[in-house]
Design an enzyme around this catalytic site. Structure first.
Site, PDB file in Angstrom:
ATOM      1  N   ARG A   1     -16.119  11.171  12.829  1.00  0.00           N
ATOM      2  CA  ARG A   1     -16.767   9.927  12.388  1.00  0.00           C
ATOM      3  C   ARG A   1     -17.390   9.117  13.514  1.00  0.00           C
ATOM      4  O   ARG A   1     -18.441   8.507  13.335  1.00  0.00           O
ATOM      5  CB  ARG A   1     -15.737   9.043  11.686  1.00  0.00           C
ATOM      6  CG  ARG A   1     -15.413   9.544  10.334  1.00  0.00           C
ATOM      7  CD  ARG A   1     -14.363   8.701   9.673  1.00  0.00           C
ATOM      8  NE  ARG A   1     -13.988   9.409   8.467  1.00  0.00           N
ATOM      9  CZ  ARG A   1     -12.966   9.088   7.701  1.00  0.00           C
ATOM     10  NH1 ARG A   1     -12.225   8.049   7.990  1.00  0.00           N
ATOM     11  NH2 ARG A   1     -12.698   9.779   6.626  1.00  0.00           N
TER      12      ARG A   1
ATOM     13  N   GLY B   1      -8.769  11.695   0.236  1.00  0.00           N
ATOM     14  CA  GLY B   1      -7.554  12.422  -0.085  1.00  0.00           C
ATOM     15  C   GLY B   1      -6.532  12.382   1.026  1.00  0.00           C
ATOM     16  O   GLY B   1      -6.559  11.500   1.883  1.00  0.00           O
TER      17      GLY B   1
ATOM     18  N   SER C   1      -4.706   9.239   6.969  1.00  0.00           N
ATOM     19  CA  SER C   1      -4.056   7.923   6.840  1.00  0.00           C
ATOM     20  C   SER C   1      -3.130   7.832   5.630  1.00  0.00           C
ATOM     21  O   SER C   1      -2.049   7.244   5.721  1.00  0.00           O
ATOM     22  CB  SER C   1      -5.082   6.798   6.810  1.00  0.00           C
ATOM     23  OG  SER C   1      -5.998   7.012   5.786  1.00  0.00           O
ATOM     24  N   LEU C   2      -3.522   8.401   4.492  1.00  0.00           N
ATOM     25  CA  LEU C   2      -2.585   8.399   3.352  1.00  0.00           C
ATOM     26  C   LEU C   2      -1.343   9.187   3.750  1.00  0.00           C
ATOM     27  O   LEU C   2      -0.210   8.805   3.445  1.00  0.00           O
ATOM     28  CB  LEU C   2      -3.242   9.009   2.103  1.00  0.00           C
ATOM     29  CG  LEU C   2      -4.335   8.170   1.420  1.00  0.00           C
ATOM     30  CD1 LEU C   2      -4.980   8.951   0.280  1.00  0.00           C
ATOM     31  CD2 LEU C   2      -3.788   6.847   0.903  1.00  0.00           C
TER      32      LEU C   2
ATOM     33  N   GLU D   1     -13.222  17.858   5.406  1.00  0.00           N
ATOM     34  CA  GLU D   1     -13.907  16.662   5.896  1.00  0.00           C
ATOM     35  C   GLU D   1     -14.172  16.827   7.388  1.00  0.00           C
ATOM     36  O   GLU D   1     -13.714  17.810   7.999  1.00  0.00           O
ATOM     37  CB  GLU D   1     -13.066  15.406   5.605  1.00  0.00           C
ATOM     38  CG  GLU D   1     -12.973  15.112   4.100  1.00  0.00           C
ATOM     39  CD  GLU D   1     -12.154  13.893   3.742  1.00  0.00           C
ATOM     40  OE1 GLU D   1     -11.538  13.281   4.625  1.00  0.00           O
ATOM     41  OE2 GLU D   1     -12.116  13.550   2.547  1.00  0.00           O
TER      42      GLU D   1
ATOM     43  N   ARG E   1      -9.202   8.599  14.395  1.00  0.00           N
ATOM     44  CA  ARG E   1      -8.357   9.198  13.359  1.00  0.00           C
ATOM     45  C   ARG E   1      -9.069  10.344  12.656  1.00  0.00           C
ATOM     46  O   ARG E   1     -10.229  10.227  12.254  1.00  0.00           O
ATOM     47  CB  ARG E   1      -7.968   8.133  12.320  1.00  0.00           C
ATOM     48  CG  ARG E   1      -7.191   8.690  11.161  1.00  0.00           C
ATOM     49  CD  ARG E   1      -6.718   7.600  10.248  1.00  0.00           C
ATOM     50  NE  ARG E   1      -7.785   6.921   9.558  1.00  0.00           N
ATOM     51  CZ  ARG E   1      -8.368   7.362   8.453  1.00  0.00           C
ATOM     52  NH1 ARG E   1      -8.020   8.510   7.914  1.00  0.00           N
ATOM     53  NH2 ARG E   1      -9.321   6.671   7.883  1.00  0.00           N
TER      54      ARG E   1
ATOM     55  N   GLY F   1       0.862  -1.184   0.000  1.00  0.00           N
ATOM     56  CA  GLY F   1       0.000   0.000   0.000  1.00  0.00           C
ATOM     57  C   GLY F   1       0.896   1.230   0.000  1.00  0.00           C
ATOM     58  O   GLY F   1       2.106   1.145  -0.272  1.00  0.00           O
TER      59      GLY F   1
ATOM     60  N   HIS G   1     -16.667   3.998   9.412  1.00  0.00           N
ATOM     61  CA  HIS G   1     -17.003   5.112   8.520  1.00  0.00           C
ATOM     62  C   HIS G   1     -18.523   5.168   8.430  1.00  0.00           C
ATOM     63  O   HIS G   1     -19.164   4.147   8.146  1.00  0.00           O
ATOM     64  CB  HIS G   1     -16.391   4.886   7.143  1.00  0.00           C
ATOM     65  CG  HIS G   1     -16.319   6.133   6.320  1.00  0.00           C
ATOM     66  ND1 HIS G   1     -17.443   6.803   5.900  1.00  0.00           N
ATOM     67  CD2 HIS G   1     -15.269   6.843   5.846  1.00  0.00           C
ATOM     68  CE1 HIS G   1     -17.075   7.873   5.195  1.00  0.00           C
ATOM     69  NE2 HIS G   1     -15.757   7.917   5.150  1.00  0.00           N
TER      70      HIS G   1
ATOM     71  N   LYS H   1       0.318  -9.292  -1.395  1.00  0.00           N
ATOM     72  CA  LYS H   1      -0.628 -10.403  -1.519  1.00  0.00           C
ATOM     73  C   LYS H   1      -1.209 -10.473  -2.923  1.00  0.00           C
ATOM     74  O   LYS H   1      -1.538 -11.521  -3.420  1.00  0.00           O
ATOM     75  CB  LYS H   1      -1.789 -10.180  -0.544  1.00  0.00           C
ATOM     76  CG  LYS H   1      -1.715 -10.979   0.723  1.00  0.00           C
ATOM     77  CD  LYS H   1      -3.066 -10.854   1.394  1.00  0.00           C
ATOM     78  CE  LYS H   1      -3.033 -11.230   2.830  1.00  0.00           C
ATOM     79  NZ  LYS H   1      -4.285 -10.942   3.512  1.00  0.00           N
TER      80      LYS H   1
ATOM     81  N   HIS I   1     -13.709   0.641   8.962  1.00  0.00           N
ATOM     82  CA  HIS I   1     -13.000   1.372   7.912  1.00  0.00           C
ATOM     83  C   HIS I   1     -11.504   1.457   8.155  1.00  0.00           C
ATOM     84  O   HIS I   1     -10.707   1.374   7.228  1.00  0.00           O
ATOM     85  CB  HIS I   1     -13.601   2.780   7.848  1.00  0.00           C
ATOM     86  CG  HIS I   1     -12.980   3.668   6.830  1.00  0.00           C
ATOM     87  ND1 HIS I   1     -12.992   3.381   5.476  1.00  0.00           N
ATOM     88  CD2 HIS I   1     -12.318   4.855   6.950  1.00  0.00           C
ATOM     89  CE1 HIS I   1     -12.373   4.355   4.811  1.00  0.00           C
ATOM     90  NE2 HIS I   1     -11.943   5.239   5.678  1.00  0.00           N
TER      91      HIS I   1
HETATM   92  C1  SIN Z   1     -13.130   9.088   2.840  1.00  0.00           C
HETATM   93  O1  SIN Z   1     -12.951   9.426   1.699  1.00  0.00           O
HETATM   94  O2  SIN Z   1     -14.121   9.390   3.483  1.00  0.00           O
HETATM   95  C2  SIN Z   1     -12.082   8.241   3.504  1.00  0.00           C
HETATM   96  C3  SIN Z   1     -10.904   9.028   3.817  1.00  0.00           C
HETATM   97  C4  SIN Z   1     -10.317   8.558   5.103  1.00  0.00           C
HETATM   98  O3  SIN Z   1     -10.582   7.451   5.543  1.00  0.00           O
HETATM   99  O4  SIN Z   1      -9.609   9.329   5.729  1.00  0.00           O
END
Ligand code: SIN
Length: 528
Positions: free
Chosen positions: A289, A65, A390-391, A129, A385, A30, A243, A51, A350
């Protein structure tokens, strides 16, 4: 010699297995694993174990994002403050400081490799977000993760020092006197010994243990389970983020509807077609969330069942088709048209915050073993989180792990004999049964009776009989072991904090604010 666990007795016959040597083995392809592999000194040989195909991971499914403080009204301090606030008193401050301060450089790194982010005349079109106090999320339409994964995979394929090993399953980590000295992987039914001076676990999280999950099917925490058997300390396993807005497709899979919808003004409606979030939180649809997921459960209860909906009809077809092209197309396949229909939604597992405990360079409690990305517990997310962190975490900590390995002397020489151990088959429970039971007992809402009853089903000790002999068996053992660890950690934390909500302890316990659950093979789990 340290006693530890293995999933297969094959370690006893290591000399008979085919062996390959690398300076570094990175397990998981990933964003974190690929970033780490690419950032390791090109003079080192690197095996990148995945995998599936390189770009098929949970990263690939990430829509929203990457949060990064580059907007005109933003600052690293503001990003730090938001991450700490949403983390509910459980974040490790130093890790959050690193994550947020190194965000702009992480974004620039991806751009250097060719990753693109949506722009308008003024620069990046940052979106907002839940939990963010300003527009901060750099995105590539609604498939940012896929775009980043494909960019990194393209670069991996160009690097002569990186050998991708695809279709390979991590069976066990191997340890000797100096620490981790390689791993056993299974490829097409054959076991292979990968000997290495350093091993990086970037295998993602364990959301796939739940019946409803937005993750890739491969997200069953195999790397975390292997680390646990190798005696490595795990932390925060109870924290699982749900999520709120996942749609159930005609095939029964949970499909993510990115939080960017709510960030850009989509509403949540109940069966009466009325907004309900303002009654639950002052930030309404943009509450964190955990708050939205719990509010959805309460609202469903209040209205006596039925559905809840995401409403983005006012965005208009042209905007929806362009900005949310992946989601629009998937919903259309399911006969939903976002400009016309409100979309039924329910929370789904999620992101898993817990995992292999690491320091700020991804170092674990076992020398020569590193972890990064969702497999790691850096403390950066605390008890919840912040969206789109996370990215960012994958890139920042993937780079830091590589920097640490680059600065150390990596040697494939094994000092002394391989550590022996006992066989750990984990509890026997069919995966689909385990997923449903885990969802019921350790989902958005938990309580002692449900957790204890599941734990007694799951808790079986190591067995002195041959371990599971194929990939399905290995996965089932891992799933059972991780579920038991998660439930045990959830029982230990006798309070509600962030994503961990217990009806029998509905409030935060101030004394537990800075404490983390710690679990290690052969030792009693603690909250310390
Ligand atoms: C999303 O697009 O809602 C997921 C992004 C995230 O998990 O931070």
């Amino acid at each position: 010699m340290t006693q530890r666990g293995y999933i297969t007795p094959a370690w006893r016959k290591l000399g008979e297995l085919p062996e390959k040597r690398y300076d570094v083995v990175v397990v998981g392809a990933g964003v974190a694993g690929m970033t780490a592999a690419l950032s390791i000194d090109p003079s080192c040989s690197v095996a990148l174990v995945s995998k599936a195909e390189l770009a098929e991971s949970s990263t690939h499914k990430a829509q929203g994002g990457m949060a990064v403080a580059v907007g005109p009204d933003d600052s690293v301090q503001l990003h730090f403050d938001d991450t700490m606030r949403v983390g509910q008193g459980a974040c490790r401050k130093e890790a959050v400081a690193v994550l947020t301060a190194e965000g702009p450089a992480a974004l620039a790194y991806l751009q250097t490799l060719g990753a693109d982010f949506c722009r308008d005349g003024n620069g990046l079109t940052l979106t907002r977000e839940g939990g963010h106090s300003c527009h901060r999320v750099a995105n590539y339409y609604d498939y940012t993760g896929r775009h980043i994964a494909e960019t990194l995979a393209g670069e991996v394929e160009r690097r002569s020092n990186i050998e991708p090993i695809k279709g390979a399953f991590l069976v066990d980590l191997l340890t000797a006197a100096q620490g981790c000295c390689g791993c056993l992987v299974e490829v097409a039914g054959r076991l292979i010994h990968l000997r290495a001076g350093a091993v990086v676990v970037a295998t993602g999280g364990y959301s796939g243990l739940f019946a409803r999950s937005t993750n890739a099917l491969s997200s069953c925490g195999d790397g975390i389970a292997a680390a646990y058997r190798a005696g490595v300390v795990l932390s925060d396993m109870e924290f699982v983020q749900f999520h709120p807005t996942a749609f159930t497709t005609l095939t029964g899979k949970a499909f993510l509807l990115t939080e960017a919808f709510r960030g850009e003004g989509a509403l949540l409606l109940n069966e009466a077609r009325e907004r309900f979030m303002p009654a639950y939180h002052e930030s309404a649809e943009l509450a964190p969330r955990d708050v939205v997921s719990r509010a959805m459960l309460r609202e469903t209860e209040r209205q006596g069942g039925g559905s809840l909906y995401l409403d983005a009809r006012h965005f208009g077809k042209d905007y929806l088709v362009d900005r949310f092209r992946q989601v629009y197309a998937e919903l259309a396949k399911n006969n939903y048209y976002m400009e016309r229909d409100i979309i039924p939604i329910a929370p789904a597992a999620h992101y898993t915050i817990g995992g292999i405990k690491t320091d700020l360079y991804g170092r674990t409690s076992l020398p020569c073993l590193y972890a990064c990305g969702e497999a790691a517990a850096t403390g950066v997310h605390g008890a919840n989180r912040l969206a789109s962190n996370s990215l960012l975490e994958g890139v920042v900590f993937g780079r830091r792990v590589a920097a640490c390995i680059n600065g150390s002397r990596v040697s494939t020489a094994v000092s002394g004999a391989l550590c022996e151990g006992v066989l750990d088959r984990g509890p026997d429970l069919e995966l689909s049964v385990l997923q449903s039971r885990l969802e019921a007992a350790a989902g958005v809402v938990r309580q002692a009776d449900g957790l204890s009853s599941l734990l007694s089903t799951l808790k079986t000790g190591p067995k002195n009989e041959p371990g599971a002999a194929d990939r399905r068996g290995y996965q089932a053992s891992n799933a059972g072991r991780l579920a038991a660890l998660l439930v045990e950690a959830a029982l230990l934390r006798k309070e509600s904090r962030g994503v961990h909500y217990r009806t029998d302890f509905p409030d935060k316990c101030d004394a537990d604010a800075g404490k983390h659950t710690l679990q290690q093979w052969g030792k009693e789990a603690v909250l310390a």
